[in-house]
Design an enzyme around this catalytic site. Structure first.
Site, PDB file in Angstrom:
ATOM      1  N   ASP A 225      42.997  41.253  30.238  1.00 52.86           N
ATOM      2  CA  ASP A 225      42.635  40.180  31.154  1.00 52.86           C
ATOM      3  C   ASP A 225      42.518  40.836  32.537  1.00 52.86           C
ATOM      4  O   ASP A 225      43.076  41.921  32.782  1.00 52.86           O
ATOM      5  CB  ASP A 225      43.672  39.053  31.156  1.00 52.86           C
ATOM      6  CG  ASP A 225      43.067  37.764  31.741  1.00 52.86           C
ATOM      7  OD1 ASP A 225      42.003  37.841  32.386  1.00 52.86           O
ATOM      8  OD2 ASP A 225      43.665  36.690  31.568  1.00 52.86           O
TER       9      ASP A 225
HETATM   10  C1  BGC Z   1      41.157  34.832  33.322  1.00 55.67           C
HETATM   11  C2  BGC Z   1      40.222  35.123  32.157  1.00 55.67           C
HETATM   12  C3  BGC Z   1      38.855  35.465  32.676  1.00 55.67           C
HETATM   13  C4  BGC Z   1      38.960  36.635  33.624  1.00 55.67           C
HETATM   14  C5  BGC Z   1      37.630  37.056  34.223  1.00 55.67           C
HETATM   15  C6  BGC Z   1      41.123  35.936  34.355  1.00 55.67           C
HETATM   16  O1  BGC Z   1      41.809  35.548  35.500  1.00 55.67           O
HETATM   17  O2  BGC Z   1      42.466  34.669  32.852  1.00 55.67           O
HETATM   18  O3  BGC Z   1      40.181  34.016  31.310  1.00 55.67           O
HETATM   19  O4  BGC Z   1      37.988  35.743  31.613  1.00 55.67           O
HETATM   20  O5  BGC Z   1      39.808  36.272  34.707  1.00 55.67           O
HETATM   21  O6  BGC Z   1      37.174  36.094  35.105  1.00 55.67           O
END
Ligand code: BGC
Length: 837
Positions: free
Chosen positions: A225
């Site tokens: 993530d």
């Molecule tokens: C979120 C993800 C997301 C990623 C990219 C993170 O903060 O938890 O779900 O895909 O950011 O935007």
């Protein structure tokens, strides 16, 4: 070796460079060797393709219903169709991987991100995720199944440690991922921010190697993530291939250093690099095609059509709905009729193509339609007597009243949990006021998850829409006007009140950031049924404008073994005079719960279908159960087991509305397990709030007390929240506050504030591409812990790579606020000055 030509042409440093992004949304390319860069984008309910950096305005795209809405359709074909369309949109925009779907379990209605998740039930979550992935990937576009795993709370999500026993992990929290991985083979899996039983997901080899790649045979790539990695080498060793967003040269440098110090091997590096090459290779074909034409209007129509299958009719006394647009005087009350909530906040937010409001659509068809605001959307917690009086007057003058209310925007965002399960005060007051003057009120409710509905007895009808995407207007009006019969069912229980949620006192991280999953497997209906706890609306519940008859249940066997499958068939008849759809649900329960060796829910969902029926039509539903419908995870054996005995098979229109029942005898001579009755009496009774430390330790398999450290020493893994009450910590926090002063939107401000407050200090090293070096973080921790400034400075022996500094300077400067000025190396200061000139 696959990709031998690529490997032969690349130095080891270059090979490592593929293990981080080129920036926030691209993988690293090699122009020299001819390796393209993949573009990835959020997801999962529409494309969010921002420009450079993490933020930025996203290009216009169609906003589909969010996961909580789509799941309420219980229609895997609909999820697949949505996925196919998203996949086509990705191809049109040259996006190779869509970042989603999210398959986390809705452990509690308070999780702010529930709107992005499917269900409290693992089967529903897994099947929905699999269907969406199959759809997207049918277009040769990858997905990223997220957030792996146990990320069921947003509070302190970067620090929280989910303390979960093996059985709950396997049966509840990992199960949706297992189903989706095995059925749909997502190109990537995204490791979550949090820890599980002491180890960050990104550095958790049990999670990434033993379970994901070992037990589930996953051969795709694991990505982090965004910003979830602390220790890059440890993450590689644990099986994390790609860290995102990109870290410039930091990842390659760190991995090379770890390789030279024998912390990782050449094989570790090349295994992960191969997985990224494989990903690039899979997507290559689409990189060179002529992209399909994007037809946002056509996709909008599809989004609106899919949205029609989602809303859940919770109540419809004396057939109040649908309304008759030609003859009835209709009062629409509530600003949400004109400004609908149709998506949540955070990374899934889409710059929607064309949002249509329910009011616009109703206006086109209703001969007598009035509108009254009802509440002030900017102050939903303030009750206005004037607005209430106007609403009552409008209600009195109408034959039927449609009251549109919603949760607040703060309740549906990534990065924050909800403060309570209550609706804003002005919304509740509006329902009370209008129902005090009219018997014919339908409430159209929009939230991302279950809410308290203290007034539920008052209106004649309630329709829960969830967040329906940009086609909200068409979908809601088509249902209210009777063009479509509602067919959604709840994939989560609505408890009467927040305190009824299992283990409600353990939902948030404690002072050590531990989130104790003390309720174990008793999540959602598994808990409410076991405790015979009255709920507002049960799992699987939802009405239709029609009625359905269930008949002719047959089970093809009376006795089975773990190797057999059981075929179930029954008929469903649409007894009404309009086409309608029903969702039959199959549950299995162990007959003699007292005699079972293990604690169990009363019953568990094992299969479901969505059956579309014309007026008067009868169809036969046939569903097959295999061993997975009968097994439980034995912590003792560290494997799935099936206990012999009688299993009851229930066919229901909802979990509390069982229409047909049968049973089957399970024979299993090989069964043997620990008898849990003596050691886990509270779990046997489902009284999860009575579970004491000893009982929880027993199911955990370790002593939680030994695990919790009393040390309050500030380390790299500490965050500013840990020190905010100290003088030095306060200094850093006030710099943080100052840096957010210009942020106008209060929800975004709170998300950023909470996010930064709970980010482990060491993550700032990767976030600044190493400009805030590990040494600086050590120095900062030492200083925050009370150490002397001169000593801290000595710790801060910096060797910043010249080349990278200029490129990442703006980011470094933005984040350098957490470091007291005296610790910022001269090099950074000098560069900052040069830049200003
Ligand atoms: C979120 C993800 C997301 C990623 C990219 C993170 O903060 O938890 O779900 O895909 O950011 O935007």
């Amino acid at each position: 070796m696959k990709f031998a030509a690529w490997f032969d042409s690349l130095s080891l440093r270059e090979q490592c460079s593929f293990l981080t992004g080129a920036d926030a949304w691209h993988t690293t390319p090699s122009i020299r060797v001819g390796i393209p860069s993949l573009h990835v984008s959020d997801g999962p309910t529409g494309l969010r393709t921002p420009g450079k950096g993490l933020g930025g305005d996203a290009a216009e795209a169609v906003c589909f219903p969010t996961a909580s809405a789509m799941a309420s359709s219980w229609d895997t074909d609909a999820l697949k169709t949505m996925g196919e369309t998203l996949g086509r949109e990705c191809r049109a925009r040259r996006i190779s991987v869509l970042l989603g779907p999210g398959a986390n379990i809705k452990r509690s209605p308070l999780c702010g991100r529930n709107f992005e998740y499917y269900s409290e039930d693992p089967l529903v979550s897994g099947e929905m995720a699999a269907a969406e992935i199959i759809g997207v990937q049918s277009q040769n576009v990858g997905t990223s199944l997220k957030h792996f795993a146990c990320n069921s709370t947003e509070t302190a999500r970067m620090k929280a440690d989910s303390i979960v026993d093996d059985r709950a992990l396997r049966e509840i929290y990992l199960k949706p991922f297992e189903i989706a991985v095995e059925k749909a083979k997502p190109w990537t899996v995204m490791a979550s921010y949090n820890k599980i039983n002491g180890k960050y997901s990104t550095e958790n080899s049990w999670l990434l190697q033993d379970v994901l790649r070992g037990d589930w045979n996953y051969d795709g790539a694991v990505i982090s993530d965004w910003g979830a990695v602390n220790d890059r080498a440890a993450a590689l060793k644990a099986g994390l291939d790609l860290d995102m967003p990109g870290t410039g040269n930091y990842t390659a440098q760190t991995l090379l250093k770890a390789y030279r110090n024998d912390k990782i091997t050449l094989e570790d590096i090349q295994t992960s690099t191969s997985r990224i090459f494989e990903l690039i290779h899979k997507a290559e074909e689409n990189q060179y095609e002529t992209p399909p034409q994007l037809d946002l209007d056509a996709d909008h129509n599809l989004a609106a059509h899919l949205a029609e299958g989602c809303p859940v009719l919770l109540k419809n006394d004396h057939h109040l709905l649908p309304v008759n647009p030609k003859t009835e005087r209709i009062a629409v009350i509530g600003a949400r009729a004109k400004e609908p909530l149709y998506q949540g906040g955070g990374s899934s937010g889409v710059n929607a193509h064309h949002v249509v409001s329910p009011y616009e659509c109703l206006k086109k068809e209703c001969a007598y339609l009035s509108y009254t605001q009802g509440y002030d959307l900017d102050n939903p917690d303030t009750v206005s007597d004037v607005l209430l009086k106007n609403a009552k007057d409008a209600a009195k003058a109408a034959d039927k009243v449609l009251v549109f209310i919603s949760c607040s925007k703060r309740d549906i965002t990534e990065g924050l949990d909800r403060e309570s399960m209550k609706l804003p005060a002005a919304m509740n007051a509006l329902v009370d006021a209008v129902t005090s003057v009219s018997m014919n009120v339908a409430v159209i409710l929009t939230t991302g998850s279950a809410v308290e509905l203290p007034w539920a007895d008052k209106p004649a009808a309630i329709l829960q829409t969830y967040l329906l995407g940009e086609g909200v207007g068409e979908a809601v009006s088509n249902i209210l006007l009777g063009h479509v019969s509602p067919s959604g069912k709840l994939t989560e229980t609505y408890p009467l009140k927040e305190e009824d949620v299992p283990a409600h006192q353990y939902l948030q991280p404690d002072e050590n950031y531990n989130v104790l999953y003390k309720e174990s497997i008793f999540v959602g209906y598994r808990y409410y049924e076991k405790n015979r706890k009255e709920v507002r609306y049960p799992f699987g519940y939802g009405l239709s404008y029609s009625e359905f008859a269930y008949n002719n249940l047959t089970l093809d066997k009376e006795e089975i073994t773990p190797d057999d499958s059981l075929n179930i068939s029954f008929t469903i008849t649409n007894k009404g005079s309009i086409p309608a759809a029903e969702v039959p649900q199959v549950y299995v329960g162990y007959h003699d719960l007292e005699e079972s060796y293990i604690y169990r829910p009363v019953k568990e969902l094992v299969a479901f279908a969505k059956v579309y029926l014309d007026a008067g039509e009868t169809k036969t539903a046939t569903l097959t159960l295999d061993h997975t419908a009968f097994e439980y995870y034995s912590s003792n054996h560290q494997d799935w087991q099936i206990e012999p005995g009688q299993y009851d098979i229930y066919i229901g229109s909802a979990s509390d509305d069982i229409r047909l029942a049968g049973h089957v005898q399970m024979k299993n001579n090989g069964f043997g397990d620990y008898d849990y009755r003596a050691r886990t009496p509270d779990y046997f009774d489902g009284r999860v709030d009575a579970v004491d430390d000893a009982e929880f330790d027993f199911v955990l398999g370790y002593h939680l007390e030994d695990y919790v450290s009393d040390s309050k020493k500030v380390t790299r893994d500490s965050c500013l929240a840990d020190v905010k009450d100290t003088e030095r910590g306060q200094k850093c926090v006030s710099i943080l506050e100052k840096s957010l002063r210009k942020q106008k939107d209060p929800v975004t401000k709170e998300v950023l504030y909470q996010g930064l407050l709970y980010t482990p200090l060491n993550r700032f090293t990767m976030a600044t591409h190493g400009a805030i070096s590990e040494d600086m973080i050590d120095a900062l921790a030492f200083w925050l812990d009370g150490g002397d400034l001169p000593d801290a400075l000595k710790l801060c022996a910096l060797g910043l790579p010249e080349g990278t500094m200029n490129a990442i300077l703006p980011l470094a400067q933005k984040l350098a606020w957490i470091v007291p000025p005296a610790l910022v190396p001269d090099k950074v200061k000098k560069l900052g000055k040069k830049k200003k000139k």
